[in-house]
Design an enzyme around this catalytic site. Structure first.
Site, PDB file in Angstrom:
ATOM      1  N   ASP A 201       0.900  -1.147   0.000  1.00  0.00           N
ATOM      2  CA  ASP A 201       0.000   0.000   0.000  1.00  0.00           C
ATOM      3  C   ASP A 201       0.940   1.199   0.000  1.00  0.00           C
ATOM      4  O   ASP A 201       1.612   1.468   1.009  1.00  0.00           O
ATOM      5  CB  ASP A 201      -0.867  -0.003   1.263  1.00  0.00           C
ATOM      6  CG  ASP A 201      -1.848   1.150   1.258  1.00  0.00           C
ATOM      7  OD1 ASP A 201      -1.427   2.275   0.924  1.00  0.00           O
ATOM      8  OD2 ASP A 201      -3.017   0.935   1.577  1.00  0.00           O
ATOM      9  N   HIS A 202       0.999   1.924  -1.124  1.00  0.00           N
ATOM     10  CA  HIS A 202       2.077   2.920  -1.239  1.00  0.00           C
ATOM     11  C   HIS A 202       1.943   4.052  -0.226  1.00  0.00           C
ATOM     12  O   HIS A 202       2.904   4.759   0.034  1.00  0.00           O
ATOM     13  CB  HIS A 202       2.200   3.445  -2.672  1.00  0.00           C
ATOM     14  CG  HIS A 202       1.147   4.438  -3.068  1.00  0.00           C
ATOM     15  ND1 HIS A 202      -0.103   4.072  -3.470  1.00  0.00           N
ATOM     16  CD2 HIS A 202       1.168   5.792  -3.105  1.00  0.00           C
ATOM     17  CE1 HIS A 202      -0.811   5.162  -3.747  1.00  0.00           C
ATOM     18  NE2 HIS A 202      -0.062   6.215  -3.549  1.00  0.00           N
ATOM     19  N   HIS A 264      -5.758   2.773   1.656  1.00  0.00           N
ATOM     20  CA  HIS A 264      -4.965   3.947   2.056  1.00  0.00           C
ATOM     21  C   HIS A 264      -5.537   4.647   3.302  1.00  0.00           C
ATOM     22  O   HIS A 264      -4.805   4.944   4.248  1.00  0.00           O
ATOM     23  CB  HIS A 264      -4.913   4.976   0.919  1.00  0.00           C
ATOM     24  CG  HIS A 264      -4.385   4.444  -0.382  1.00  0.00           C
ATOM     25  ND1 HIS A 264      -3.457   3.440  -0.455  1.00  0.00           N
ATOM     26  CD2 HIS A 264      -4.652   4.792  -1.663  1.00  0.00           C
ATOM     27  CE1 HIS A 264      -3.188   3.190  -1.731  1.00  0.00           C
ATOM     28  NE2 HIS A 264      -3.903   3.991  -2.490  1.00  0.00           N
TER      29      HIS A 264
HETATM   30  C1  BG6 Z   1      -4.139   4.687  -5.956  1.00  0.00           C
HETATM   31  C2  BG6 Z   1      -5.547   4.758  -6.502  1.00  0.00           C
HETATM   32  O1  BG6 Z   1      -3.989   3.560  -5.144  1.00  0.00           O
HETATM   33  O2  BG6 Z   1      -3.893   5.848  -5.182  1.00  0.00           O
HETATM   34  C3  BG6 Z   1      -5.743   6.004  -7.326  1.00  0.00           C
HETATM   35  O3  BG6 Z   1      -5.799   3.612  -7.306  1.00  0.00           O
HETATM   36  C4  BG6 Z   1      -5.353   7.233  -6.527  1.00  0.00           C
HETATM   37  O4  BG6 Z   1      -7.089   6.118  -7.780  1.00  0.00           O
HETATM   38  C5  BG6 Z   1      -3.972   7.055  -5.908  1.00  0.00           C
HETATM   39  O5  BG6 Z   1      -5.359   8.338  -7.402  1.00  0.00           O
HETATM   40  C6  BG6 Z   1      -3.666   8.186  -4.953  1.00  0.00           C
HETATM   41  O6  BG6 Z   1      -2.313   8.120  -4.594  1.00  0.00           O
HETATM   42  P1  BG6 Z   1      -1.520   9.429  -4.197  1.00  0.00           P
HETATM   43  O7  BG6 Z   1      -0.175   8.949  -3.785  1.00  0.00           O
HETATM   44  O8  BG6 Z   1      -1.501  10.307  -5.420  1.00  0.00           O
HETATM   45  O9  BG6 Z   1      -2.299  10.052  -3.099  1.00  0.00           O
END
Ligand code: BG6
Length: 513
Positions: A201-202, A264
Site C-alpha cells: 500500500d504505497h 490507504h
Molecule cells: C491509488 C488509486 O492507489 O492511489 C488512485 O488507485 C489514486 O485512484 C492514488 O489516485 C492516490 O495516490 P496518491 O499517492 O496520489 O495520493
C-alpha cells in the site's frame, strides 16, 4: 506552497549495527504486468532513484513480463518513463548502465510454458549477472490475474528458493470484498509462506504517513492527550482534484471505497489510532494496527455517504461528469466519493468519532488528518461577542500528508487590545521549510524494504481481512439500494451536501484551518 521532490538517500535508510548502509542482496526484480502505467510512472523511476542513491546491489536486474511483444521497445520505454516521471535528466549518471539491466519477457499469464521460459531466463541472468537465485516478484497486473500467476509460480517451483530468497509484492486491490480477499490469501499462502509476501500500500511508504507514528511516539507531549479525555473527534480527508484519468473499466468495478478507503485511508487511520507498538518490527506494528481495525464497530448504513461527480465549469477547463468519462456506463452508480463515520470501541477511543472522506474531482488535492480537541470546560473569553472572532475555536492538530507536507497546531491567542478577545492562530511545521525537502512517493522506500525483507510497512493477511470485514457489509448495503441521486456533486467541490449533514447531525462540521 511548492515542494521539492526528494530522493531517498542513504540517510533515510536504517543502518546496520556497523553503521553502514544496508543494501539488498543481489536480486532480480520480475514485474508482472510491466506494460501498465505503474511500472513506467512509479516503479522504474523509484528503482532508478535507489540506484542513484547507491542503494541497489551491483548484481541487479529487472525483468518486465506482460502479454504484448515489447522485446524491442521495453527498455527504451522505461528510460522514457524515468526521464518523464522520475524528474531525471537525460544523460544522468548511471542511467544507461541501469537501463542495460532491464529485460523483457512476453507471455500469457495462464501459459505454463511461458513460466518455464521465464524460469530459464532468470537462471541465465543469475549466471551472467551474479544475482544468486534471489527473486522479487512484483504482481502489478489487473487483480484477476493474481491467482493464475501465483499458481504457476508454485507449479514451476519458482516460488520456493533453490538458493537465496524469493519474495513477492502484491499490488492493491487485494480482493474486492471479504470473500475474494480470503480466497486470494488462501491461494497465496498455499504457494508462499507469509514471510515471503509483501502486500503493498504505497501510502505506507510516504514519509508523512510514517511521521504520524514519529509525531505520536517520539514526542512526550502529544501522546498523553491522544485519547477520549481530550479529543472530540478525528477527521481524515483524502481528496483528489483529478478524475479517473482514463481508468474507466477499473473504476467502474472499484469505486472509491475499494480504491482508496479500504486500504490507504484505513492504513492512515490505524497509525493515528493504534497503541504504541513494543518495537518497530513488522509483527509488533502490524499487530497493533489489526487491533484498531477489529475494534471498529459495524458501520450502520446511515453513517455512510456516497457521491458521484457531475459535470462542471471549472476555471481552467470544463470538467466532464463521471458518467461521461471514457468507458463508463452512462447510468453508472459507482461512487467517486465516500464519507463515513467510524467508531472505535476501545478504552482510548470510545465515544470519539472518526469521520473519513475520500473522493475524486474534489475542490483540491489534499490528504490530511485533523484531530479536533475538546473545548475548555468553561468559557472565560469572548463571552459578550463583539471582538473580531466571537466564537472560541477548538484546538486542532492537522497533519498534512500531501501536498504542502507538514503539521499545524491551532490555538487561541489574545488579540492585542484593551479587551480580552481571543482569535485562533496557527503554529506550523513544514517539511519543505525545515528539511528543504518534502517526501518521495512511497515506492522507493517500499521497494527497498521488500528487497531487504522488512515487512513492517506492508499489509498482513489479518489486516486485509479485518478491513474487508468492515466494509463488505457496507458494499452489500449499497448494492441493495443503488444511489438514486447520482451525480450528486459537481466536479471541483467538496462532495455532496449529505457529507456535511453526516457531521452536522452530530453538531460538528468539517474543519479547515
Ligand atoms: C491509488 C488509486 O492507489 O492511489 C488512485 O488507485 C489514486 O485512484 C492514488 O489516485 C492516490 O495516490 P496518491 O499517492 O496520489 O495520493
Amino acid at each position: 506552497m511548492a515542494t521539492t521532490e526528494v530522493r531517498i538517500s542513504p540517510e533515510h535508510v536504517r543502518k546496520s549495527s556497523q553503521g553502514d548502509v544496508r543494501k539488498p542482496d543481489p536480486t532480480v526484480v520480475v514485474i508482472f504486468g510491466a506494460s501498465g502505467d505503474l511500472t513506467k510512472r512509479k516503479l522504474l523511476p523509484a528503482l532508478f532513484h535507489l540506484e542513484q542513491a547507491g542503494l541497489l546491489p551491483e548484481e541487479f536486474s529487472i525483468v518486465g513480463v506482460a502479454r504484448r511483444s515489447l522485446e524491442d521497445s521495453f527498455a527504451a520505454d522505461m528510460k522514457d518513463g524515468i526521464l518523464k516521471f522520475g524528474g531525471v535528466k537525460d544523460g544522468a549518471e548511471h542511467l544507461d548502465q541501469f537501463i542495460a539491466k532491464v529485460k523483457y519477457h512476453s507471455m500469457n499469464f495462464d501459459d505454463a510454458a511461458g513460466y518455464q521460459q521465464l524460469n530459464a531466463l532468470l537462471d541465465k541472468i543469475d549466471q551472467e549477472n551474479g544475482t544468486q537465485g534471489n527473486r522479487l516478484f512484483y504482481l502489478a497486473t489487473a487483480p484477476e490475474y493474481f491467482a493464475d500467476i501465483i499458481d504457476h509460480l508454485g507449479e514451476t517451483g519458482m516460488a520456493k528458493p533453490k538458493k537465496g530468497h524469493v519474495r513477492a509484492i502484491i499490488e492493491k486491490p487485494f480482493g474486492h470484498d471479504l470473500e475474494s480477499a480470503r480466497e486470494l490469501n488462501d491461494n497465496v499462502n498455499k504457494v508462499f509462506d507469509e514471510n515471503q509476501i509483501f502486500r503493498i500500500d504505497h501510502y505506507l511508504g510516504k514519509e508523512t504517513v510514517q511521521n504520524v507514528l514519529v509525531f505520536r511516539f517520539a514526542n512526550g507531549i502529544f501522546e498523553p492527550v491522544w485519547n477520549r479525555n481530550y479529543i472530540d473527534h478525528v477527521e481524515i480527508t483524502a481528496a483528489e482534484s483529478i478524475g479517473i484519468e482514463g481508468r474507466g473499466p477499473f473504476y467502474e468495478k472499484a469505486g472509491t471505497l475499494r480504491d482508496v478507503v479500504q486500504n490507504h485511508v484505513m492504513e492512515l487511520l490505524s497509525f493515528v489510532a493504534m497503541e504504541p507498538p513494543v518495537s518497530f518490527e513488522a509483527d509488533a506494528v502490524r499487530g497493533e494496527k489489526v487491533k484498531v481495525w477489529k475494534a471498529i464497530k459495524p458501520i450502520p448504513i446511515e453513517d455512510t455517504v456516497r457521491g458521484q461527480y457531475g459535470p462542471a465549469k471549472l476555471a481552467k477547463e470544463d470538467a466532464k461528469g463521471y458518467r461521461e468519462e471514457d468507458r463508463v456506463d452512462p447510468q453508472s452508480v459507482t461512487e467517486t466519493f465516500v464519507a463515513i463515520k467510524l467508531e472505535i470501541e476501545n478504552w482510548r477511543w470510545a465515544g470519539v468519532p472518526f469521520y473519513i472522506r475520500a473522493g475524486k474531482r474534489m475542490a483540491e488535492r489534499t490528504t490530511e488528518v485533523t484531530v479536533v480537541f475538546k473545548q475548555p470546560p468553561m468559557r472565560l473569553f469572548n463571552e459578550s461577542g463583539g471582538g473580531p472572532c466571537d466564537e472560541i475555536h477548538p484546538n486542532l492538530i492537522t497533519m498534512r500528508i500531501q501536498p504542502d507536507e507538514g503539521i499545524s497546531l491551532r490555538f487561541g491567542a489574545k488579540v492585542p487590545s484593551t479587551g480580552m478577545s481571543v482569535c485562533p492562530v496557527v503554529m506550523d511545521f513544514s517539511y519543505a521549510a525545515a528539511f528543504g525537502t518534502s517526501s518521495a512517493n512511497g515506492y522507493e522506500r517500499l521497494l527497498l524494504d521488500a528487497m531487504l525483507g522488512d515487512a513492517t510497512l506492508f499489509a498482513h493477511r489479518d489486516g486485509v481481512e479485518a478491513t474487508w470485514s468492515l466494509f463488505t457489509p457496507v458494499l452489500e448495503g449499497w448494492q441493495e439500494s443503488p444511489a438514486r441521486d447520482f451525480p450528486n456533486y459537481p466536479a471541483g467541490t467538496w462532495g455532496p451536501e449529505t457529507a456535511n449533514e453526516l457531521l452536522r447531525r452530530d453538531g460538528r462540521e468539517w474543519q479547515k484551518l
